[in-house]
Design an enzyme around this catalytic site. Structure first.
Site, PDB file in Angstrom:
ATOM      1  N   ASP A 300      49.778  38.659  38.652  1.00 47.21           N
ATOM      2  CA  ASP A 300      49.047  37.986  39.137  1.00 47.21           C
ATOM      3  C   ASP A 300      49.823  36.931  39.898  1.00 47.21           C
ATOM      4  O   ASP A 300      51.089  38.130  40.575  1.00 47.21           O
ATOM      5  CB  ASP A 300      48.743  36.606  37.796  1.00 47.21           C
ATOM      6  CG  ASP A 300      47.905  35.616  37.506  1.00 47.21           C
ATOM      7  OD1 ASP A 300      47.132  35.964  38.850  1.00 47.21           O
ATOM      8  OD2 ASP A 300      47.307  34.784  37.165  1.00 47.21           O
TER       9      ASP A 300
HETATM   10  C1  BGC Z   1      44.884  33.531  39.032  1.00 51.92           C
HETATM   11  C2  BGC Z   1      44.118  34.545  38.633  1.00 51.92           C
HETATM   12  C3  BGC Z   1      43.319  34.500  39.714  1.00 51.92           C
HETATM   13  C4  BGC Z   1      44.672  35.140  40.566  1.00 51.92           C
HETATM   14  C5  BGC Z   1      44.187  35.420  42.596  1.00 51.92           C
HETATM   15  C6  BGC Z   1      45.764  33.055  40.537  1.00 51.92           C
HETATM   16  O1  BGC Z   1      46.352  32.031  40.607  1.00 51.92           O
HETATM   17  O2  BGC Z   1      45.746  32.772  37.983  1.00 51.92           O
HETATM   18  O3  BGC Z   1      43.877  34.479  37.124  1.00 51.92           O
HETATM   19  O4  BGC Z   1      42.717  35.495  40.067  1.00 51.92           O
HETATM   20  O5  BGC Z   1      45.348  34.008  41.099  1.00 51.92           O
HETATM   21  O6  BGC Z   1      43.170  34.273  42.923  1.00 51.92           O
END
Ligand code: BGC
Length: 761
Positions: A300
C-alpha cells in the site's frame, strides 16, 4: 565399395569431436531460436536479458510526479524520478490518467529504456471512473451480482479508454465497525456476501480476457485485516485470532485468488504484531503457497516506509530487506527497493531468487494485459472521447443506484409519493449537493457532476419549495482535507420550518458529506453531523409527515428518526445518477429492494457490531444483570444485516430440505408477493452449526437469491449446501466438516427468519 566405407569410418573416427560439436551447436541454435510461446516462456526469456537494476526497477512504483505534457523536470525529486524512468528503474506509475499523458509516459519508457518494458498504469477506479456508480457499500446493498459486475465492467471500460490498465479495487476487507471511514469502500460485514461481490467486481474489471483494450487488472486489497483496525481508527493496530482470520477475513481474498485476480495489495496495519507488508505468513505462506497466487503483491502507499514508525524496521534499507523477503513484490512510493535492493542482493541479505520471483510475477501481469504486444493498447483518444460518460453508462449507473437504495421505514405507506402530490417541502443542503453524492473515491470524475435530489425531483414535479436549513460543511471540501462541519449556524432554520409548515409532505435530505467517509475519515460519533438532528426535530415540530433521505458512507445511529419519522430511505452516496435514482424510488417508479450489508447500530458503544457473532456463555435476556449485555442499551442493532423493506410484501412457505446426498443438500422455499405492486425480494439462507470443535456463530449467511415477483406471483427457489458451506476453519487454520446438528434458516434478514429446520448430518 569397401574403400569408401573404411574412408568414411576413418573420417568419422578422426573428426568425431568436431562433428559432435557441430550437431550440438545446431541443436543449441534451434533451442535459442525457438520462439517462446507461452507467457511463462516469454517472461523467462526477458528475465534472462535483464540486469539486476532493471529487475529491481520493475518492482518500483511511483506516483505521477510531473505534468507529462509539459517540459521534463530539471531538478529536485521529480528530476530524479524522471531519470529513473529513463533508466528503466520504474515498473509502474499510479495516478497518471488520460490517453495523452499515458501515451507520452509509455513512449518514454518504450523508446528510451534499454529493454522497453511497458509500464503498468495504476489508478483507484473504486466505483467508477468518470461515470460514478454508488459507493461499494451501497452497491453491496443491491445484492445484485450481475449489476455489480456490470458496474465494474463499465468502470473498467471507461478507465481503460483513458489509458489506465490496473485498478486498486475491489477492497475486500470485511468490516464490523462503522467508525472506520473505509467501510464505504467494501461490501460490509459478511464474508460470504463479500466474497461473492468481490468476485463479481473482479470479473467486471478483468472481463473474459485481460488483453482486450477494455479490460484492466484488478487488485484484491488490503491483505490483510485492515478492516479490523482497533476502535475503528484508520491505520490502527489489528490483532486477530486464527479463527477470525481464516473464517472471516480470508474468504473474500481466497475467492479472489481462485477467480484469477491479478494483483493483491497488502495493508498499512500490523497483524498480530507484524506489519502486513513484511508479513511472510500472509504473503508467502498463505497467499503464494497455500492459495497458489500467481500474480504479484503491491504494497500500500508507503506502507514499507511506515514500518519505521511501526517500530519494525530501523531504516529504509531494512524496510527493503524485510518487505522483499516477505513477498511484497512491488513497492508503492516507499523508494525502498530502488534505493536499497541492489546492495541487499549483493550482500546476500536478499536472495536473487526473491527478486526473480517478484519480477516474473510483475512481467506476467504485463504480458497478460497484452502490453508487450501493444504498449499503447489503452491509448486511443477516439475511444476515450466516445467511451467516457456515455449515455448507456449513465443508464447502468442509474440502474445500480436504484437497486442500492434501502427502505428502512415506511409507516402508513407514506411512500411512494403521489406524482401529483401538492406542496412538497424539500429540506436539507444535501438535497442540492452535486458533489457529495460522488463519495470520496472519485478521482477520475468531474467535481459536482452528480444529479442532485432537487434535480431528480424536479423531473417529476415543480410543486415544491426548497429550504436548505443549514450548511453542512464550512470549507471547500476535497480528498485530502478534513471537512469542517457546521456545528452552530442555524440561521436557515426559520425558512425551513416555514416551508415545512405549508407543506403536505416534507422530504428531508440529511446525512454525511461525501468527504466524511473514506480513507482517514474515522468518526467516534455516528449521529447526523452538525446541526442536522436539531433541524430535523425543528421541522418535525411543525410537520410530522416527513420522508427522511439519508446520505452517508457508513451506518449511522438514526434512533430518533426511527422512533419518530414515518419514512426513511437509506440513499448512501449513489454516484452520478444519485438524484434521479432517489426520485424514481420516492415516486414509485422503482420499488426499493436493497438490504443492508452492514448492521446499523443504536449506539457507537455497541461497536464492533455484527450479526454473525458467537452466543457467549451468557446469552439473554435475563431478569438479573449477569448476562452478556449493556445496562444502558440493547444488544440489538437498530437495523440488522440483511434488512430492507419494499413497497410490497412477501410471504415465505414450504421449506423443504433434501439431505439424501449429504455432500449436496438442497433447501427449497416458496416466496409469494402478496402486495399490489411488483417487487424484488432478497431471500437469505443462514446456517448454524450447533455444536462443533470450535464455537460457531449463531448464524452465518450461506446463500441468497434475488427474485422479482409480480403482484400475487409465487416462485420456488432452491439453495444448495455443499461441504464448502457446511465446513469451517478450525483453530489450526485447517478446513473441517463435522457431523452434527445444523439449523437451517431462511428469511428476509438476519433477524427476520421466516422458516427454519434443524437437520442431523
Ligand atoms: C490506499 C489504497 C489505495 C492507494 C493508492 C492508499 O492510501 O490505502 O487503498 O489504493 O492509496 O491510491
Amino acid at each position: 565399395m569397401k574403400n569408401i566405407f573404411s574412408t568414411t569410418v576413418n573420417f568419422f573416427l578422426k573428426n568425431w569431436f568436431y562433428l559432435i560439436a557441430i550437431v550440438l551447436i545446431i541443436f543449441a541454435g534451434t533451442l535459442l531460436n525457438k520462439k517462446p510461446k507461452t507467457i511463462d516462456e516469454k517472461v523467462e526469456v526477458l528475465l534472462q536479458k535483464m540486469t539486476l537494476e532493471e529487475k529491481i526497477g520493475q518492482m518500483n512504483q511511483y506516483n505521477g510526479f510531473w505534468d507529462v505534457t509539459g517540459p521534463a523536470p530539471k531538478n529536485g525529486d521529480a528530476a530524479k524520478k524522471y531519470d529513473h524512468l529513463k533508466k528503466g528503474w520504474v515498473g509502474s506509475v499510479l495516478n497518471v490518467k488520460g490517453v495523452e499523458e499515458v501515451r507520452k509516459l509509455q513512449e518514454l519508457v518504450i523508446n528510451e529504456t534499454r529493454l522497453g518494458i511497458p509500464l503498468l498504469f495504476g489508478f483507484d477506479v473504486i466505483h467508477g471512473y468518470k461515470t460514478i456508480f454508488p459507493i461499494p457499500l451501497a452497491e453491496a446493498a443491491s445484492w445484485d451480482l450481475e449489476a455489480i459486475e456490470k458496474s465494474a465492467r463499465i468502470s473498467a471500460t471507461e478507465a481503460a479508454a483513458a489509458g489506465i490498465n490496473w485498478t486498486f479495487a475491489p477492497m475486500l476487507d470485511v468490516t464490523r465497525d462503522a467508525r472506520w471511514g473505509r467501510v464505504m469502500e467494501g461490501a460490509g460485514e459478511d464474508p460470504f456476501l463479500g466474497a461473492k461481490i468481490g468476485v463479481a467486481r473482479i470479473k467486471g474489471f478483468q472481463g473474459d480476457s485481460l488483453n482486450k483494450s477494455n479490460t484492466i487488472a484488478a487488485t484484491a486489497k488490503h491483505f490483510a485485516g485492515y478492516g479490523f483496525a482497533e476502535s475503528g481508527r484508520d491505520y490502527n493496530t489489528v490483532d486477530i485470532g486464527t479463527v477470525t482470520l481464516y473464517n472471516t477475513i480470508f474468504p473474500p481474498f481466497k475467492a479472489a485468488v481462485e477467480n484469477n485476480v491479478q494483483t493483491v495489495m497488502n495493508s498499512f496495519n500490523v497483524v498480530n504484531g507484524v506489519p502486513a507488508t513484511a508479513n511472510a505468513f500472509l504473503q508467502r505462506d498463505i497467499l503464494k503457497s497455500k492459495w497458489n497466487f500467481e500474480g504479484f503483491v503491491v504494497s500500500d502507499w508507503g506502507s514499507g516506509l511506515e514500518m519505521i514508525d511501526h517500530g519494525y524496521a530501523k531504516d529504509l534499507e531494512q524496510v527493503a530487506e524485510l518487505s522483499a523477503n516477505a513477498g511484497s513484490d512491488m513497492d508503492m512510493e516507499s523508494y525502498a527497493y530502488v534505493k536499497h535492493l541492489k546492495e541487499l542482493v549483493e550482500s546476500g541479505k536478499v536472495n536473487i531468487k526473491v527478486i526473480d520471483d517478484a519480477v516474473r510475477r510483475i512481467l506476467k501481469v504485463k504480458f497478460e494485459l497484452g502490453l508487450f504486444d501493444n504498449p499503447y493498447l489503452y491509448c486511443d483518444s477516439l475511444r476515450e472521447k466516445e467511451l467516457t460518460n456515455s449515455k448507456a453508462f449513465h443508464e447502468a449507473a442509474l440502474d445500480v443506484a436504484k437497486k442500492s437504495i434501502v427502505l428502512l421505514k415506511n409507516d402508513g405507506n407514506i411512500l411512494p409519493l403521489n406524482k401529483s402530490q401538492k406542496n412538497i417541502a424539500i429540506i436539507g443542503v444535501l438535497a442540492e449537493e452535486k458533489n457529495s453524492p460522488l463519495g470520496s473515491w472519485r478521482l477520475g470524475a468531474d467535481d459536482s457532476s452528480a444529479v442532485s435530489v432537487l434535480e431528480g425531483i424536479s423531473k417529476y414535479t415543480s410543486n415544491y419549495t426548497y429550504a436548505k436549513g443549514a450548511a453542512l460543511s464550512l470549507n471547500a471540501t476535497n480528498f485530502v482535507d478534513e471537512v469542517m462541519i457546521n456545528e452552530t449556524d442555524k440561521s436557515g432554520f426559520a425558512n425551513a420550518v416555514q416551508a415545512a409548515k405549508n407543506a403536505e409532505v416534507v422530504v428531508m435530505v440529511l446525512g454525511e458529506h461525501g468527504f466524511q467517509s473514506g480513507e482517514g475519515r474515522s468518526r467516534t460519533n455516528l449521529n447526523l453531523p452538525g446541526v442536522q438532528q436539531e433541524l430535523l426535530e425543528a421541522v418535525y415540530k411543525v410537520n410530522k409527515n416527513i420522508v427522511l433521505i439519508v446520505m452517508n458512507g457508513r451506518p449511522l445511529t438514526l434512533n430518533w428518526a426511527d422512533a419518530n419519522v414515518p419514512a426513511i430511505l437509506e440513499a448512501w452516496q449513489l454516484g452520478s445518477q444519485s438524484g434521479n435514482a432517489i426520485a424514481h424510488v420516492l415516486f414509485g417508479d422503482y420499488n426499493p429492494s436493497g438490504k443492508l450489508p452492514m448492521s446499523f447500530p443504536k449506539s457507537v458503544g455497541q461497536l464492533p457490531l455484527y450479526y454473525n457473532h458467537f452466543n457467549t456463555g451468557r446469552p439473554g435476556p435475563k431478569k438479573e444483570v449477569f448476562w452478556s449485555h449493556y445496562t444502558d442499551e440493547s444488544n440489538e442493532p437498530l437495523y440488522p444485516f440483511g434488512f430492507g423493506l419494499s413497497y410490497t410484501k412477501f410471504d415465505y412457505s414450504n421449506l423443504i430440505i433434501d439431505k439424501k446426498n449429504p455432500k449436496s443438500i438442497t433447501v427449497s422455499v416458496t416466496i409469494r408477493n402478496y402486495g399490489k405492486v411488483a417487487g424484488e425480494e432478497i431471500v437469505q439462507l443462514y446456517l448454524h452449526d450447533k455444536i462443533a470443535s470450535i464455537v460457531r456463530p449463531i448464524k452465518e449467511l450461506k446463500g441468497f437469491h434475488k427474485i422479482m415477483l409480480k403482484a400475487a406471483e409465487s416462485k420456488t427457489i432452491t439453495f444448495t449446501l455443499t461441504e464448502k458451506e457446511l465446513g469451517f476453519y478450525n483453530e489450526n487454520g485447517t478446513f473441517v466438516v463435522e457431523p452434527g446438528e445444523f439449523n437451517i434458516m431462511v428469511g428476509a434478514s438476519s433477524k427476520d427468519i421466516k422458516l427454519q429446520q434443524t437437520i442431523l448430518l
